[in-house]
Design a protein around this motif. Structure first.
Motif, short mmCIF file in Angstrom:
data_model
loop_
_atom_site.label_atom_id
_atom_site.label_comp_id
_atom_site.label_asym_id
_atom_site.label_seq_id
_atom_site.Cartn_x
_atom_site.Cartn_y
_atom_site.Cartn_z
N ARG A 69 -0.89 0.06 8.31
CA ARG A 69 -2.12 0.34 7.57
C ARG A 69 -2.80 -0.93 7.07
NH1 ARG A 69 -1.75 4.05 2.43
NH2 ARG A 69 -1.51 5.68 3.98
N CYS A 70 -2.07 -1.76 6.32
CA CYS A 70 -2.71 -2.92 5.68
C CYS A 70 -2.31 -4.25 6.32
CB CYS A 70 -2.41 -2.95 4.19
SG CYS A 70 -0.70 -3.38 3.77
N CYS A 127 0.81 -1.23 0.00
CA CYS A 127 0.00 0.00 0.00
C CYS A 127 0.84 1.28 0.00
CB CYS A 127 -0.95 0.01 1.19
SG CYS A 127 -0.15 0.27 2.79
#
Length: 81
Positions: A53-54, A25
């Motif tokens: 985040r991911c 990402c």
């Protein structure tokens, strides 16, 4: 003839001075953890890069120059002995 491409002065000629980002990402990474997977003598360890985040995880050598500008996060984990 095509004109030369201007790359600007912000591009570093040193590939290890770049920001370390998630491969999935492109979130900027700031921390890493050390991980020893083997008890064999002389076997080098690995570092875990985990994206906040991911959740993508990458393993690199603990001597990788990519870790130079990242913060080492210590994790106290064990079996309770």
């Amino acid at each position: 003839m095509k004109p030369a491409v201007d790359v600007g002065s912000s591009v570093s000629s040193d590939p290890y001075q770049k920001t370390v980002c998630c491969l999935r990402c492109e979130q900027k990474l700031q921390r890493y953890q050390l991980w020893r997977a083997s008890t064999l003598p002389g076997n080098s360890g690995h570092a875990i890069l985990s994206c906040p985040r991911c959740g993508h995880v990458e393993f690199v050598s603990d001597s990788s120059p990519l870790l130079q500008n990242l913060e080492l996060v210590t994790v106290d984990a064990g079996d309770g002995d």
